[in-house]
Write a protein that holds these residues in place. Structure first.
Motif, PDB file in Angstrom:
ATOM      1  N   ASN A   1       0.841  -1.187   0.000  1.00  0.00           N
ATOM      2  CA  ASN A   1       0.000   0.000   0.000  1.00  0.00           C
ATOM      3  C   ASN A   1       0.879   1.241   0.000  1.00  0.00           C
ATOM      4  O   ASN A   1       1.984   1.258   0.563  1.00  0.00           O
ATOM      5  N   GLU A   2       0.362   2.274  -0.627  1.00  0.00           N
ATOM      6  CA  GLU A   2       1.103   3.530  -0.709  1.00  0.00           C
ATOM      7  C   GLU A   2       1.407   4.046   0.698  1.00  0.00           C
ATOM      8  O   GLU A   2       0.594   3.934   1.618  1.00  0.00           O
ATOM      9  N   GLU A   3       2.591   4.609   0.852  1.00  0.00           N
ATOM     10  CA  GLU A   3       3.082   5.216   2.090  1.00  0.00           C
ATOM     11  C   GLU A   3       3.394   4.207   3.182  1.00  0.00           C
ATOM     12  O   GLU A   3       3.729   4.608   4.293  1.00  0.00           O
TER      13      GLU A   3
ATOM     14  N   ARG B   1       8.872   4.244   2.562  1.00  0.00           N
ATOM     15  CA  ARG B   1       7.498   4.680   2.329  1.00  0.00           C
ATOM     16  C   ARG B   1       7.223   4.539   0.844  1.00  0.00           C
ATOM     17  O   ARG B   1       7.680   5.356   0.051  1.00  0.00           O
ATOM     18  N   ALA B   2       6.509   3.506   0.471  1.00  0.00           N
ATOM     19  CA  ALA B   2       6.270   3.249  -0.944  1.00  0.00           C
ATOM     20  C   ALA B   2       5.399   4.341  -1.545  1.00  0.00           C
ATOM     21  O   ALA B   2       4.433   4.803  -0.942  1.00  0.00           O
ATOM     22  N   THR B   3       5.759   4.737  -2.762  1.00  0.00           N
ATOM     23  CA  THR B   3       4.934   5.653  -3.529  1.00  0.00           C
ATOM     24  C   THR B   3       4.520   4.952  -4.815  1.00  0.00           C
ATOM     25  O   THR B   3       5.074   3.896  -5.177  1.00  0.00           O
ATOM     26  N   LEU B   4       3.594   5.536  -5.529  1.00  0.00           N
ATOM     27  CA  LEU B   4       3.138   4.929  -6.774  1.00  0.00           C
ATOM     28  C   LEU B   4       4.292   4.832  -7.770  1.00  0.00           C
ATOM     29  O   LEU B   4       4.324   3.932  -8.608  1.00  0.00           O
TER      30      LEU B   4
ATOM     31  N   ASP C   1       7.190   3.933  -7.164  1.00  0.00           N
ATOM     32  CA  ASP C   1       8.058   2.791  -6.832  1.00  0.00           C
ATOM     33  C   ASP C   1       7.583   1.488  -7.466  1.00  0.00           C
ATOM     34  O   ASP C   1       8.246   0.454  -7.341  1.00  0.00           O
TER      35      ASP C   1
ATOM     36  N   VAL D   1       2.127  -1.120  -6.216  1.00  0.00           N
ATOM     37  CA  VAL D   1       1.831  -0.216  -5.107  1.00  0.00           C
ATOM     38  C   VAL D   1       0.393   0.251  -5.261  1.00  0.00           C
ATOM     39  O   VAL D   1       0.029   0.843  -6.289  1.00  0.00           O
TER      40      VAL D   1
ATOM     41  N   PRO E   1      -2.897   2.465  -4.274  1.00  0.00           N
ATOM     42  CA  PRO E   1      -3.173   3.786  -3.665  1.00  0.00           C
ATOM     43  C   PRO E   1      -4.085   3.663  -2.463  1.00  0.00           C
ATOM     44  O   PRO E   1      -4.796   2.677  -2.293  1.00  0.00           O
TER      45      PRO E   1
END
Lengths: 115, 112
Positions: free
Chosen positions: B13-15, B77-80, B82, B110, B112
């Motif tokens: 999941n994002e972030e 912190r995963a972002t889109l 990534d 990832v 959102p």
């Protein structure tokens, strides 16, 4: 600083036609690689150069593929004649020097479609 | 060339943090552990590398097991942006071969 430059980005040809890809590595990088990447797979090494010498070409299909790096800078990869199965992305990469264990820099690749 | 094993795909999941594992049980003492990622329609790009100690840079952290038979790439912190295929590769030092051998990698999605 410019990165690894490849051209063309896209090429569509008929089978049995020749095709060539060009690569200009990062300035000062002695080691140059050509990789082939099929859809959904990781890159596969075709050939590695140290300066102008091809030090590993064991995976290069020499019946139809050839490569050169005449002055130890830019390089050309040629396919003649192309076959349907050659449709893939051809990636060029460079790194600093023999013995350097740091990063590899890739170009954006040349996507070949053989009809 | 020593081989690596990675999961085919992972979701995050994002972030949220993401831990991407890699097994390399046949690693030699001079092999560096490299991670690269490949965004759609681009060439692979360098993420991080290390030998024995854990490493941090602006993109990620690399945690290396004490026996060096496995490692984990950590995106804090995963972002889109990534979302990519991540490759774990071993690279030998001088006189131990200079080739980078890529496997199929882990496709990270990832959400959102």
């Amino acid at each position: 600083e410019a990165g690894v430059v490849q051209s063309p980005r896209y090429k569509i040809i008929e089978k049995k036609q020749p095709v060539a890809f060009w690569c200009n590595p990062i300035s000062g990088h002695n080691t140059l690689y050509w990789y082939l990447q099929n859809l959904g797979q990781g890159p596969e090494l075709l050939i590695r150069y140290e300066n102008e010498e091809a030090v590993d070409d064991s995976q290069l299909p020499k019946d139809r593929f050839s490569a050169e790096r005449l002055k130890g800078v830019d390089s050309t990869l040629k396919i003649q004649p192309a076959e349907l199965g050659d449709s893939a992305v051809y990636l060029c990469a460079s790194s600093f020097m023999t013995g350097y264990t740091g990063e590899l820099f890739f170009g954006e690749g040349s996507r070949l479609t053989v009809l | 060339d020593a081989k690596t094993t990675q999961p085919n795909s992972m979701e995050s999941n994002e972030e949220e943090p993401v831990h991407l594992p890699c097994n390399h049980s046949t690693i030699s003492g001079t092999d560096y552990i490299h991670w690269y990622r490949q965004l759609p329609s681009q060439g692979p790009e360098y993420v991080i590398h290390g030998l024995t100690s854990n490493v941090n840079n602006r993109m990620a952290s690399l945690a290396i097991a004490e026996d060096r038979k496995s490692s984990t790439l950590i995106l804090h912190r995963a972002t889109l942006r990534d979302a990519a295929v991540y490759y774990c590769i071993l690279r030998g030092g001088y006189n131990y071969g200079q080739n980078f051998v890529f496997g199929p990698g882990t496709r990270l999605s990832v959400l959102p």
